[in-house]
Design an enzyme around this catalytic site. Structure first.
Site, PDB file in Angstrom:
ATOM      1  N   MET A 144      -7.865   9.240 -28.320  1.00 28.53           N
ATOM      2  CA  MET A 144      -8.770  10.217 -28.945  1.00 28.53           C
ATOM      3  C   MET A 144      -9.946   9.520 -29.625  1.00 28.53           C
ATOM      4  O   MET A 144     -10.201   9.695 -30.815  1.00 28.53           O
ATOM      5  CB  MET A 144      -7.991  11.083 -29.932  1.00 28.53           C
ATOM      6  N   GLY A 145     -10.681   8.733 -28.853  1.00 26.96           N
ATOM      7  CA  GLY A 145     -11.925   8.157 -29.346  1.00 26.96           C
ATOM      8  C   GLY A 145     -13.069   9.090 -28.997  1.00 26.96           C
ATOM      9  O   GLY A 145     -12.887  10.304 -28.850  1.00 26.96           O
ATOM     10  N   ILE A 147     -14.793   9.640 -26.219  1.00 23.88           N
ATOM     11  CA  ILE A 147     -14.711  10.404 -24.968  1.00 23.88           C
ATOM     12  C   ILE A 147     -13.515  11.353 -24.988  1.00 23.88           C
ATOM     13  O   ILE A 147     -13.614  12.513 -24.552  1.00 23.88           O
ATOM     14  CB  ILE A 147     -14.675   9.447 -23.754  1.00 23.88           C
ATOM     15  N   THR A 224     -10.366   8.255 -16.485  1.00 28.09           N
ATOM     16  CA  THR A 224     -11.758   7.789 -16.526  1.00 28.09           C
ATOM     17  C   THR A 224     -11.890   6.621 -17.511  1.00 28.09           C
ATOM     18  O   THR A 224     -13.005   6.258 -17.879  1.00 28.09           O
ATOM     19  CB  THR A 224     -12.735   8.919 -16.940  1.00 28.09           C
ATOM     20  N   GLU A 255     -11.772  -2.986  -8.232  1.00 26.39           N
ATOM     21  CA  GLU A 255     -12.946  -2.223  -7.779  1.00 26.39           C
ATOM     22  C   GLU A 255     -13.868  -3.174  -7.038  1.00 26.39           C
ATOM     23  O   GLU A 255     -14.358  -4.129  -7.650  1.00 26.39           O
ATOM     24  CB  GLU A 255     -13.654  -1.587  -8.979  1.00 26.39           C
ATOM     25  N   HIS A 274     -16.176   4.628 -10.103  1.00 16.92           N
ATOM     26  CA  HIS A 274     -16.543   4.192 -11.462  1.00 16.92           C
ATOM     27  C   HIS A 274     -17.960   4.692 -11.799  1.00 16.92           C
ATOM     28  O   HIS A 274     -18.787   3.938 -12.309  1.00 16.92           O
ATOM     29  CB  HIS A 274     -16.460   2.667 -11.593  1.00 16.92           C
ATOM     30  N   ALA A 276     -18.519   7.697 -13.550  1.00 11.89           N
ATOM     31  CA  ALA A 276     -18.475   8.765 -14.559  1.00 11.89           C
ATOM     32  C   ALA A 276     -19.645   8.689 -15.539  1.00 11.89           C
ATOM     33  O   ALA A 276     -20.125   9.712 -16.020  1.00 11.89           O
ATOM     34  CB  ALA A 276     -17.149   8.705 -15.318  1.00 11.89           C
TER      35      ALA A 276
HETATM   36  N1  LIG Z   1     -15.368   5.468 -16.294  1.00 12.44           N
HETATM   37  C1  LIG Z   1     -16.396   5.066 -17.005  1.00 12.44           C
HETATM   38  O1  LIG Z   1     -17.499   4.906 -16.517  1.00 12.44           O
HETATM   39  C2  LIG Z   1     -16.212   4.816 -18.475  1.00 12.44           C
HETATM   40  C3  LIG Z   1     -17.281   5.080 -19.339  1.00 12.44           C
HETATM   41  C4  LIG Z   1     -17.092   4.880 -20.694  1.00 12.44           C
HETATM   42  C5  LIG Z   1     -15.898   4.366 -21.180  1.00 12.44           C
HETATM   43  N2  LIG Z   1     -14.899   4.071 -20.305  1.00 12.44           N
HETATM   44  C6  LIG Z   1     -13.619   3.554 -20.799  1.00 12.44           C
HETATM   45  O2  LIG Z   1     -13.079   4.529 -21.663  1.00 12.44           O
HETATM   46  C7  LIG Z   1     -12.624   3.909 -22.856  1.00 12.44           C
HETATM   47  C8  LIG Z   1     -12.782   4.893 -24.000  1.00 12.44           C
HETATM   48  O3  LIG Z   1     -14.156   5.076 -24.296  1.00 12.44           O
HETATM   49  P1  LIG Z   1     -14.596   5.697 -25.708  1.00 12.44           P
HETATM   50  O4  LIG Z   1     -16.068   5.718 -25.728  1.00 12.44           O
HETATM   51  O5  LIG Z   1     -13.852   6.942 -25.986  1.00 12.44           O
HETATM   52  O6  LIG Z   1     -14.067   4.534 -26.665  1.00 12.44           O
HETATM   53  P2  LIG Z   1     -13.461   4.673 -28.123  1.00 12.44           P
HETATM   54  O7  LIG Z   1     -13.319   3.284 -28.643  1.00 12.44           O
HETATM   55  O8  LIG Z   1     -14.257   5.651 -28.907  1.00 12.44           O
HETATM   56  O9  LIG Z   1     -12.018   5.292 -27.878  1.00 12.44           O
HETATM   57  C9  LIG Z   1     -10.884   4.596 -27.474  1.00 12.44           C
HETATM   58  C10 LIG Z   1      -9.710   5.263 -28.161  1.00 12.44           C
HETATM   59  O10 LIG Z   1      -8.482   4.777 -27.620  1.00 12.44           O
HETATM   60  C11 LIG Z   1      -7.583   4.653 -28.708  1.00 12.44           C
HETATM   61  N3  LIG Z   1      -6.501   3.740 -28.357  1.00 12.44           N
HETATM   62  C12 LIG Z   1      -6.602   2.430 -28.059  1.00 12.44           C
HETATM   63  N4  LIG Z   1      -5.380   1.936 -27.777  1.00 12.44           N
HETATM   64  C13 LIG Z   1      -4.510   2.961 -27.893  1.00 12.44           C
HETATM   65  C14 LIG Z   1      -3.109   3.087 -27.720  1.00 12.44           C
HETATM   66  N5  LIG Z   1      -2.357   2.033 -27.385  1.00 12.44           N
HETATM   67  N6  LIG Z   1      -2.547   4.298 -27.922  1.00 12.44           N
HETATM   68  C15 LIG Z   1      -3.298   5.372 -28.266  1.00 12.44           C
HETATM   69  N7  LIG Z   1      -4.632   5.318 -28.441  1.00 12.44           N
HETATM   70  C16 LIG Z   1      -5.217   4.121 -28.263  1.00 12.44           C
HETATM   71  C17 LIG Z   1      -8.432   4.117 -29.853  1.00 12.44           C
HETATM   72  O11 LIG Z   1      -7.789   4.321 -31.101  1.00 12.44           O
HETATM   73  C18 LIG Z   1      -9.679   4.967 -29.673  1.00 12.44           C
HETATM   74  O12 LIG Z   1      -9.569   6.185 -30.341  1.00 12.44           O
HETATM   75  C19 LIG Z   1     -13.485   2.646 -22.994  1.00 12.44           C
HETATM   76  O13 LIG Z   1     -12.785   1.637 -23.678  1.00 12.44           O
HETATM   77  C20 LIG Z   1     -13.768   2.260 -21.568  1.00 12.44           C
HETATM   78  O14 LIG Z   1     -12.803   1.322 -21.131  1.00 12.44           O
HETATM   79  C21 LIG Z   1     -15.027   4.278 -18.966  1.00 12.44           C
HETATM   80  O1  LIG Z   2     -16.977   1.178 -20.292  1.00 11.78           O
HETATM   81  C1  LIG Z   2     -17.922   1.842 -19.903  1.00 11.78           C
HETATM   82  O2  LIG Z   2     -18.772   2.341 -20.678  1.00 11.78           O
HETATM   83  C2  LIG Z   2     -18.051   2.149 -18.462  1.00 11.78           C
HETATM   84  O3  LIG Z   2     -17.147   1.485 -17.691  1.00 11.78           O
HETATM   85  C3  LIG Z   2     -19.468   2.148 -17.986  1.00 11.78           C
HETATM   86  O4  LIG Z   2     -19.631   1.265 -16.946  1.00 11.78           O
HETATM   87  P1  LIG Z   2     -21.080   1.114 -16.285  1.00 11.78           P
HETATM   88  O5  LIG Z   2     -21.960   0.512 -17.293  1.00 11.78           O
HETATM   89  O6  LIG Z   2     -20.853   0.214 -15.126  1.00 11.78           O
HETATM   90  O7  LIG Z   2     -21.506   2.485 -15.874  1.00 11.78           O
END
Ligand SMILES: NC(=O)c1ccc[n+]([C@@H]2O[C@H](COP(=O)([O-])OP(=O)(O)OC[C@H]3O[C@@H](n4cnc5c(N)ncnc54)[C@H](O)[C@@H]3O)[C@@H](O)[C@H]2O)c1
Ligand SMILES: O=C(O)[C@H](O)COP(=O)(O)O
Length: 320
Positions: A144-145, A147, A224, A255, A274, A276
């Site tokens: 629950m960060g 996203i 995601t 990937e 990847h 999103a």
């Molecule tokens: N697919 C994509 O293009 C894309 C884009 C953005 C982020 N992401 C991934 O999504 C993740 C989340 O992004 P965000 O912006 O919400 O980050 P964020 O740091 O705001 O949220 C991450 C959340 O995960 C929680 N967390 C971590 N470990 C945990 C565990 N063991 N149990 C329960 N909760 C746990 C943290 O407390 C935090 O609330 C990023 O770390 C990144 O890897 C992917």
């Molecule tokens: O962690 C992230 O924010 C995503 O994986 C974004 O990846 P990108 O910069 O390759 O879109």
């Protein structure tokens, strides 16, 4: 003139900002020897940045991560080398949350198969069933960060019951969101499970055979966050056996995957590369924020988001 390595393509707004500030952007493909010698900064995306890449730039002071996840950057080596690592949390939140919901809809409404049927003139597709109405179903969120919260709000607005597994440090406190205390409870109670976790020592492999076995046969799994959070062979097994209904995945263990990778042949998955975070709006925000973060370090200002603030303080102390 100092230079900045752009490891993977980013929105033009980022390099434009660097140029304006007197930092020459260059790509590995077009690099001249002087570019490496003058390189004080690097900007990367999901490809990350290795120790070897850091060592190829002897004057490197900062690595900028376009986006949130910094798991593919060698932070230990960055610390050892006095290199600050900055990222851009919050810049892609909305796009990724929308994408998680889009994957859910694609699975529930069987959009890829429906599209294919329509193109083939198969209007009898609708008699074969398998479409799902989502209102009233339970949407479970792990992580629950930024996203996870944004996705929770969207699922709630769709009339879904929303459960969240969050850490104590993440005060859920959002209207209509119910907190659960264990992953097992969330998996068993959800019709859709959406993962929004970083890849860390605690989360890699978190969703394995046992956890998939707790999910409902009718449930969809959405990821995601990072591919490593799911034991992918176990997921492929569960999808092939029909012990869960489907998966919507934007991130993968590796990937990209080879063409004969079994996941790619499954009918009950919806996959995106990847992408999103790759909306025009989000790309622009990420590029501007990462360029700004890199410039902050190069020009001696404190950047808003650092993975290793201690290294920044030490570097600043030395420079002062
Ligand atoms: N697919 C994509 O293009 C894309 C884009 C953005 C982020 N992401 C991934 O999504 C993740 C989340 O992004 P965000 O912006 O919400 O980050 P964020 O740091 O705001 O949220 C991450 C959340 O995960 C929680 N967390 C971590 N470990 C945990 C565990 N063991 N149990 C329960 N909760 C746990 C943290 O407390 C935090 O609330 C990023 O770390 C990144 O890897 C992917
Ligand atoms: O962690 C992230 O924010 C995503 O994986 C974004 O990846 P990108 O910069 O390759 O879109």
């Amino acid at each position: 003139m100092e230079s900045c390595l752009i490891v993977q393509p980013i929105h033009d707004a980022g390099p434009a900002l660097l140029r304006e500030a007197g930092l020459r952007p260059f790509t590995p493909q077009e690099a001249q020897p002087a570019d490496w010698a003058d390189c004080v900064a690097a900007i990367t995306r999901n490809a990350g940045f290795t120790a070897q890449q850091m060592d190829a730039c002897p004057r490197l002071r900062v690595v900028g991560v376009h986006g949130v996840g910094t798991d593919a950057v060698d932070i230990v080596h960055a610390d050892r080398s006095g290199i600050v690592v900055v990222n851009t949390p919050g810049t892609n939140t909305l796009s990724v949350a929308e994408h998680a919901i889009a994957l859910m809809f694609a699975l529930a409404k069987r959009i890829p198969a429906s599209d294919q049927a329509t193109r083939q003139g198969d209007f009898a597709f609708k008699f074969r069933g398998g479409l799902v109405e989502l209102q009233g179903l339970t949407f479970g969120i792990v992580g629950m960060g930024n996203i996870g919260r944004a996705t929770a709000a969207l699922a709630h607005a769709l009339g879904m019951r929303v459960l969240a597994l969050s850490r104590r440090s993440d005060d859920v406190g959002l209207p209509g969101i119910e907190r659960v205390t264990t992953l097992d409870e969330l998996l068993a109670a959800s019709d859709v499970v959406s993962l929004h976790l970083p890849a860390t020592a605690q989360t890699v492999g978190l969703i394995g055979r046992r956890e998939l076995g707790l999910m409902r046969r009718s449930a969809f799994l959405i990821n995601t966050g990072r591919g490593a959070v799911i034991d992918e062979p176990a997921l492929i097994e569960a999808l092939a056996a029909g012990t869960i209904a489907g998966a919507g995945l934007d991130v993968f263990a590796s990937e990209a995957m080879p063409a004969d990778y079994p996941l790619l042949a499954l009918p009950n998955v919806v996959l995106t590369p990847h992408s999103a975070a790759s909306t025009e709006a989000s790309l622009r925000r990420m590029a501007i924020a990462v360029a700004q973060g890199v410039l902050d370090v190069v020009q001696g200002r404190r950047p808003p988001h650092m993975v290793n603030p201690t290294t920044w303080s030490i570097r600043r102390g030395v420079a002062a």
